[in-house]
Design a protein around this motif. Structure first.
Motif, PDB file in Angstrom:
ATOM      1  N   ALA A  93      -4.393 -16.902   8.168  1.00 56.86           N
ATOM      2  CA  ALA A  93      -5.778 -17.270   8.454  1.00 56.86           C
ATOM      3  C   ALA A  93      -6.731 -16.093   8.300  1.00 56.86           C
ATOM      4  CB  ALA A  93      -5.885 -17.826   9.869  1.00 56.86           C
ATOM      5  N   GLY A  94      -6.204 -14.883   8.198  1.00 56.32           N
ATOM      6  CA  GLY A  94      -7.051 -13.703   8.159  1.00 56.32           C
ATOM      7  C   GLY A  94      -7.411 -13.250   6.758  1.00 56.32           C
ATOM      8  N   THR A  95      -8.451 -12.416   6.698  1.00 57.83           N
ATOM      9  CA  THR A  95      -8.871 -11.841   5.433  1.00 57.83           C
ATOM     10  C   THR A  95      -8.536 -10.351   5.353  1.00 57.83           C
ATOM     11  OG1 THR A  95     -11.083 -11.409   6.296  1.00 57.83           O
ATOM     12  CG2 THR A  95     -10.747 -13.478   5.089  1.00 57.83           C
ATOM     13  N   GLN A  96      -7.970  -9.795   6.437  1.00 52.72           N
ATOM     14  CA  GLN A  96      -7.595  -8.390   6.432  1.00 52.72           C
ATOM     15  C   GLN A  96      -6.109  -8.257   6.139  1.00 52.72           C
ATOM     16  OE1 GLN A  96      -7.728  -5.729  10.017  1.00 52.72           O
ATOM     17  NE2 GLN A  96      -9.471  -4.889   8.856  1.00 52.72           N
ATOM     18  N   LEU A  97      -5.780  -7.324   5.258  1.00 55.95           N
ATOM     19  CA  LEU A  97      -4.406  -7.103   4.829  1.00 55.95           C
ATOM     20  C   LEU A  97      -4.136  -5.605   4.878  1.00 55.95           C
ATOM     21  CD1 LEU A  97      -2.113  -8.905   3.608  1.00 55.95           C
ATOM     22  CD2 LEU A  97      -2.968  -8.261   1.371  1.00 55.95           C
ATOM     23  N   THR A  98      -2.988  -5.227   5.420  1.00 56.46           N
ATOM     24  CA  THR A  98      -2.563  -3.826   5.424  1.00 56.46           C
ATOM     25  C   THR A  98      -1.327  -3.727   4.564  1.00 56.46           C
ATOM     26  OG1 THR A  98      -3.472  -3.435   7.621  1.00 56.46           O
ATOM     27  CG2 THR A  98      -1.802  -1.898   6.862  1.00 56.46           C
ATOM     28  N   VAL A  99      -1.346  -2.799   3.606  1.00 56.19           N
ATOM     29  CA  VAL A  99      -0.220  -2.622   2.696  1.00 56.19           C
ATOM     30  C   VAL A  99       0.447  -1.276   2.959  1.00 56.19           C
ATOM     31  CG1 VAL A  99      -1.144  -4.143   0.917  1.00 56.19           C
ATOM     32  CG2 VAL A  99      -1.715  -1.712   0.858  1.00 56.19           C
ATOM     33  N   THR A 100       1.752  -1.233   2.735  1.00 55.64           N
ATOM     34  CA  THR A 100       2.547  -0.029   2.928  1.00 55.64           C
ATOM     35  C   THR A 100       3.039   0.438   1.562  1.00 55.64           C
ATOM     36  OG1 THR A 100       3.275  -0.858   5.075  1.00 55.64           O
ATOM     37  CG2 THR A 100       4.579   0.911   4.099  1.00 55.64           C
ATOM     38  N   PHE A 101       3.012   1.752   1.351  1.00 57.01           N
ATOM     39  CA  PHE A 101       3.420   2.336   0.086  1.00 57.01           C
ATOM     40  C   PHE A 101       3.880   3.764   0.331  1.00 57.01           C
ATOM     41  CE2 PHE A 101      -1.027   2.820   0.842  1.00 57.01           C
ATOM     42  CZ  PHE A 101      -1.302   4.155   0.566  1.00 57.01           C
ATOM     43  N   THR A 102       4.389   4.423  -0.682  1.00 61.10           N
ATOM     44  CA  THR A 102       4.814   5.808  -0.577  1.00 61.10           C
ATOM     45  C   THR A 102       3.727   6.694  -1.154  1.00 61.10           C
ATOM     46  OG1 THR A 102       7.127   5.180  -0.765  1.00 61.10           O
ATOM     47  CG2 THR A 102       6.591   7.473  -1.233  1.00 61.10           C
ATOM     48  N   GLY A 103       3.358   7.732  -0.381  1.00 61.93           N
ATOM     49  CA  GLY A 103       2.287   8.614  -0.828  1.00 61.93           C
ATOM     50  C   GLY A 103       2.443  10.016  -0.284  1.00 61.93           C
TER      51      GLY A 103
END
Length: 185
Positions: free
Chosen positions: A87-97
């Motif tokens: 239902a949300g419009t906020q997304l948090t993504v995980t990656f290598t940095g």
């Protein structure tokens, strides 16, 4: 002796060519050559086109198989997972940095942007490094970036930009700080 002078001459020309008119090293930009934001957006649109076609080809089947791109090593930073509610419009993504922020040597700041379709969302992660052409250890750290979608995620899948493949989505975990687990020393 002539060959040695020639090598030094070529090296001097190369150094001068990299300098701007004020004598400083010319800005190389945040993205490596061949990885402009426009090119990454086009790559994301192609991934969406392939995924949308895979949805059509699946004809309601539970298994949608997206074809990876026809090139071997596409540019971009791959995400490993995504956190957000349907239902949300906020997304948090995980990656290598990089280990820390761009204010630190060998650090980088990251932001992400979505490219959306009715069936999927491709995430582009953009790094803003501490310095261009800096030599840093090849050690990766878990980092996150939070972004806003144009519409709620719903049942759409989240795709990484390099291969256009789905990533795991965890709707129950709250977003983590990009600095979680890092010491301040």
């Amino acid at each position: 002796m002539v060959r040695l002078r020639w090598v030094f001459g070529v090296a001097a020309v190369a150094v001068l060519a990299a300098c701007s008119s004020d004598g400083s090293i010319a800005d190389q930009g945040a993205l490596p050559k061949g990885e402009s934001l426009g090119e990454l957006r086009q790559q994301a649109r192609e991934a969406l086109r392939r995924y949308d076609q895979a949805v059509i080809n699946a004809r309601g089947s539970a298994s949608v198989i997206a074809t990876p791109p026809p090139w071997n090593s596409p540019p971009g930073i791959s995400i490993e997972s995504a956190t957000g509610t349907s239902a949300g419009t906020q997304l948090t993504v995980t990656f290598t940095g990089a280990r820390g922020p761009a204010t630190d040597s060998c650090g980088a700041d990251y932001h992400a942007e979505p490219v959306e379709s009715a069936n999927a969302v491709v995430i582009i992660v953009i790094a803003q490094p501490h310095a261009a052409n800096q030599v840093c250890p090849l050690i990766g750290y878990t980092r996150t970036a939070t972004l806003n979608l144009a519409q709620p995620l719903g049942q759409r899948v989240v795709l990484e930009v390099r291969q256009g493949q789905p990533v795991p989505r965890d709707p129950s975990s709250p977003p983590q700080s990009p600095w979680q687990g890092l010491s301040s020393d």
